[in-house]
Design an enzyme around this catalytic site. Sequence first.
Site, short mmCIF file in Angstrom:
data_model
loop_
_atom_site.label_atom_id
_atom_site.label_comp_id
_atom_site.label_asym_id
_atom_site.label_seq_id
_atom_site.Cartn_x
_atom_site.Cartn_y
_atom_site.Cartn_z
N LYS A 13 0.84 -1.21 0.00
CA LYS A 13 0.00 0.00 0.00
C LYS A 13 0.87 1.26 0.00
CE LYS A 13 -2.20 -1.10 3.83
NZ LYS A 13 -1.55 -2.39 4.14
N ARG A 88 -10.30 0.79 8.28
CA ARG A 88 -9.90 -0.58 8.57
C ARG A 88 -11.00 -1.37 9.25
NH1 ARG A 88 -3.97 0.23 8.69
NH2 ARG A 88 -3.05 -1.80 9.06
N ARG A 127 11.50 -5.84 4.95
CA ARG A 127 11.29 -4.39 4.77
C ARG A 127 12.26 -3.58 5.64
NH1 ARG A 127 5.51 -2.09 5.51
NH2 ARG A 127 5.60 -3.28 7.43
N ARG A 160 10.67 -1.78 11.38
CA ARG A 160 9.57 -1.35 12.23
C ARG A 160 9.39 -2.28 13.43
NH1 ARG A 160 4.60 0.00 8.25
NH2 ARG A 160 3.50 -1.29 9.77
N ARG A 171 -1.23 -9.35 12.91
CA ARG A 171 -1.78 -8.28 12.04
C ARG A 171 -2.60 -8.91 10.91
NH1 ARG A 171 3.68 -5.33 10.86
NH2 ARG A 171 2.54 -4.29 9.17
P1 AP5 Z 1 4.73 -1.70 1.93
O1 AP5 Z 1 4.51 -0.81 0.77
O2 AP5 Z 1 5.42 -1.15 3.12
O3 AP5 Z 1 3.37 -2.43 2.35
P2 AP5 Z 1 2.13 -1.88 3.17
O4 AP5 Z 1 0.92 -2.49 2.56
O5 AP5 Z 1 2.17 -0.39 3.29
O6 AP5 Z 1 2.40 -2.58 4.55
P3 AP5 Z 1 2.23 -2.06 6.05
O7 AP5 Z 1 2.96 -3.02 6.93
O8 AP5 Z 1 2.58 -0.61 6.16
O9 AP5 Z 1 0.68 -2.24 6.25
P4 AP5 Z 1 -0.12 -2.22 7.54
O10 AP5 Z 1 -1.49 -2.00 7.01
O11 AP5 Z 1 0.05 -3.42 8.39
O12 AP5 Z 1 0.54 -1.05 8.40
P5 AP5 Z 1 0.10 0.43 8.79
O13 AP5 Z 1 1.30 1.23 8.88
O14 AP5 Z 1 -1.03 0.88 7.96
O15 AP5 Z 1 5.56 -2.97 1.40
C1 AP5 Z 1 6.04 -3.96 2.29
C2 AP5 Z 1 7.43 -4.46 1.83
O16 AP5 Z 1 7.29 -5.15 0.60
C3 AP5 Z 1 8.45 -3.33 1.58
O17 AP5 Z 1 9.73 -3.77 1.97
C4 AP5 Z 1 8.41 -3.13 0.06
O18 AP5 Z 1 9.66 -2.69 -0.45
C5 AP5 Z 1 8.07 -4.55 -0.43
N1 AP5 Z 1 7.23 -4.57 -1.63
C6 AP5 Z 1 6.19 -3.74 -1.92
N2 AP5 Z 1 5.63 -4.08 -3.11
C7 AP5 Z 1 6.34 -5.16 -3.56
C8 AP5 Z 1 6.26 -5.99 -4.73
N3 AP5 Z 1 5.32 -5.77 -5.68
N4 AP5 Z 1 7.14 -7.01 -4.85
C9 AP5 Z 1 8.07 -7.24 -3.90
N5 AP5 Z 1 8.22 -6.49 -2.78
C10 AP5 Z 1 7.36 -5.47 -2.62
O19 AP5 Z 1 -0.50 0.18 10.27
C11 AP5 Z 1 0.33 -0.19 11.32
C12 AP5 Z 1 -0.50 -0.27 12.60
O20 AP5 Z 1 -1.05 1.01 12.91
C13 AP5 Z 1 -1.71 -1.23 12.57
O21 AP5 Z 1 -1.34 -2.56 12.84
C14 AP5 Z 1 -2.60 -0.61 13.66
O22 AP5 Z 1 -2.13 -0.96 14.94
C15 AP5 Z 1 -2.38 0.89 13.46
N6 AP5 Z 1 -3.33 1.48 12.52
C16 AP5 Z 1 -3.04 2.08 11.32
N7 AP5 Z 1 -4.16 2.49 10.71
C17 AP5 Z 1 -5.19 2.15 11.53
C18 AP5 Z 1 -6.60 2.28 11.43
N8 AP5 Z 1 -7.19 2.83 10.36
N9 AP5 Z 1 -7.36 1.79 12.46
C19 AP5 Z 1 -6.79 1.23 13.55
N10 AP5 Z 1 -5.47 1.07 13.69
C20 AP5 Z 1 -4.67 1.52 12.69
MG MG Z 2 2.34 0.98 4.90
#
Ligand code: AP5
Ligand code: MG
Length: 216
Positions: A13, A88, A127, A160, A171
């Site tokens: 994402k 979410r 990552r 992270r 997660r």
């Molecule tokens: P990356 O682009 O970082 O993936 P991502 O989908 O952004 O993954 P996240 O871990 O950030 O998602 P998340 O939803 O768990 O975390 P968030 O920060 O929102 O890519 C991942 C890796 O793969 C990278 O190394 C990249 O280089 C590689 N990659 C990407 N595309 C690729 C491809 N095509 N091929 C190969 N490699 C590739 O949330 C974190 C926490 O915050 C949650 O757990 C929760 O506690 C809280 N939180 C956030 N938002 C909310 C909400 N709305 N409600 C409640 N709690 C929330």
């Molecule tokens: Mg992310």
Amino acid sequence: MRLIIFGPPGAGKGTQASRISSRHGLLHISTGDMLRAAVREGTQLGRLAKSYMDKGELVPDDVVFGIIKDRITKADSKDGFMLDGFPRTIPQAKALDRMLGEEGLKIGAVISIEVDDEEVVKRISGRRVCEKCGAMYHIIFDPPKNSGYCDKCDGKLYQRDDDSEDVVRNRLRVYRKQTEPLKEYYEKTGILKVVRGTGTVEEVFSEIERILEKLN
Ligand code: AP5
Ligand code: MG
């Protein structure tokens, strides 16, 4: 344009949202990034958020919605935005629809990046993120030129706190239970667009571009 970039942890994402933002100049709003900034600053919100994030649980809806509401009512969100990691839960989605609806606005498309659990674990365990500019790398799929340092600003790369395998597995459980049902919610209104997330970053981006072209 108002978009939601949707998908499990590690689906790409953030990676795709930053490409879309560079190509189209669309404001990228990531709740995860905002919460991590609050954790780094040590604010009351940050301390509360950390207690959930470290376990891979969701931060309460009212807290996250408060942050989003503040952010999308700022002047720079007026011409559009792209939400990454929000909504979410069904209550978050409904609150967003209500809020936009009051202004006569709505979400144009929800782009769901589909990746299976084993790919998620592979992606997240490799990552690395730049502590200075937030640029994202993967030690195998997208390694930095100089190991441990950012290509763009030479900042140090870190892993992270919630990227350990056991937290990632939780997660994923939380995603399947609380977040994935949103696909049905958006499918009903015809704005869900599904993208196969298992190709290269470029391939996934091309598929998203094809969807965006049709929206314009
Ligand atoms: P990356 O682009 O970082 O993936 P991502 O989908 O952004 O993954 P996240 O871990 O950030 O998602 P998340 O939803 O768990 O975390 P968030 O920060 O929102 O890519 C991942 C890796 O793969 C990278 O190394 C990249 O280089 C590689 N990659 C990407 N595309 C690729 C491809 N095509 N091929 C190969 N490699 C590739 O949330 C974190 C926490 O915050 C949650 O757990 C929760 O506690 C809280 N939180 C956030 N938002 C909310 C909400 N709305 N409600 C409640 N709690 C929330
Ligand atoms: Mg992310």
